[in-house]
Design an enzyme around this catalytic site. Structure first.
Site: not given
Ligand code: MRU
Length: 377
Positions: A222, A273-274, A72-74, A115, A263
């Protein structure tokens, strides 16, 4: 200096082979196995309790790992998908470029549907697909060699972008600053350094120290599971707080800047973002604390004019009640609503920090000026 050289090489479109190897050295969160038959990831859902590596060798395993947030994480999702489509492409039995392309496209579409919000997923897959398109008249084995190069390049470029973002981010901070972050935008979510956590790791290397408040980041934690783990392991002073404590911590004067990842950034600077990020931005504005969004160009989506165009992933409501808890936290009959992201309005963002610099409002202009080739495409 090294960063400028890297940026110039990236501007020219390619990194040298030795540079790719150097940038990729030591990355263990997403990589190919030796036989190149699977993508190896650290299962992020097991951290911090257990560091378990998974081998993803088929389309379903790749899809599930992304969907279930094992990776996970963009940027990390994009890198995993790029390696993943290469692994799947190696299994295609085709004797012409056209036949190869047909199956490749099917696999790419399937992975892309795992996703919806982080644009890095479709960005990386499109980049891989354009390699196939550009060499459609070549033999599949020739196309495969180019795909192999491309997925490594995507990851190496991410490492270089994170390093540049970290440099720019660090230039905005001073020794002893209190930082608040939300979700996880560290090395696990990228390749190296991370985006929002990058300046903190780079600062540590240079003897610049910060006190970090990590929002736990409900519902999937997270911040608690990953950010506090990464910072703690990196020797950075971190205090975990519940999401609803951000206001009192900001009010107490202990936070000099908020750093968050993203994201998808729309052309006007609205940033997804999250879930909960926009609340942090609203608080930061109220308390007069700078709110920085850090992200690589692979997260900018000029086809979204504003945040209204960004698709927000809605996840299984049961995650709110059950995931990561021994017993359900609410009665089965209770309804839950579980949007996984929110959009922070550009008016709340002090600056967007990319590998090409610190961009300020008006973001429509500054983003376009920093990435003219993307804005036009
Ligand atoms: O659902 P997730 O855990 O994939 O969400 C991730 C985030 O919101 C991060 O802040 C984002 O992807 C940036 S990662 C460099």
């Amino acid at each position: 200096n090294r960063r400028r050289e890297t940026e110039e090489e990236m501007d020219q479109g390619r990194l040298k082979e030795e540079e790719i190897a150097e940038l990729l050295s030591g990355i263990e969160n997403v990589r190919l196995n030796e036989e190149e038959t699977a993508v190896i990831i650290v299962d992020q859902t097991q951290l911090p309790g257990k560091k378990e590596f998974l081998e993803l060798g088929d389309a379903k395993a790749l899809y599930d790992a992304i969907f279930e947030l094992k990776v996970r994480g963009a940027p990390a999702i994009g890198i995993c998908a790029a390696y993943g489509i290469y692994v799947l492409a190696r299994k295609i039995k085709a004797d012409s470029g056209e036949a190869f392309y047909k199956k490749f496209k099917e696999d790419a579409e399937y992975l892309n549907s795992s996703r919806p919000t982080a644009v890095n997923l479709s960005w990386a897959l499109k980049r891989m697909e354009s390699v196939v398109e550009a060499h459609i008249s070549s033999l599949p084995k020739e196309i495969l060699a180019l795909l192999r190069e491309e997925c490594k390049l995507i990851q190496a470029e991410d490492a270089a972008m994170c390093k540049a973002i970290s440099e720019y981010g660090l230039s905005l901070l001073k020794d002893g600053d209190g930082i608040l972050t939300h979700c996880n935008a560290g090395p696990l979510a990228t390749s190296k350094y991370g985006t929002a956590l990058g300046p903190l790791f780079l600062g540590k290397e240079r003897g610049v120290n910060f006190h970090v408040f990590s929002d736990e980041t409900r519902p999937l934690l997270q911040g608690a599971r990953l950010t506090s783990y990464e910072l703690d392991q990196g020797g950075i002073d971190v205090t975990l707080i519940c999401d609803n404590m951000a206001s009192i911590v900001m009010k107490s004067g202990k936070v000099q800047a908020c750093l968050v990842g993203c994201d998808r950034i729309a052309a006007n600077g609205d940033a997804a973002n999250k879930i909960g990020t926009s609340g942090v931005a609203i608080l930061a504005k109220y308390y007069g604390i700078p709110f920085y969004v850090l992200g690589p160009s692979s997260t900018i989506d000029f086809s979204c004019k504003t945040g209204e165009d960004i698709v927000i992933e809605e996840r299984n409501p049961e995650e709110i009640k059950c995931k990561f808890y021994e017993k359900p936290m609410a009665l089965p009959s209770v309804k839950c609503y579980n949007p996984a992201f929110d959009v922070t309005d550009h008016s709340l963002i002090t600056a967007i920090i990319t590998e090409r610099g610190i961009l300020r409002a008006p973001f429509t202009e500054s983003l376009k000026a920093a990435f003219p080739e993307r804005a036009e495409g």
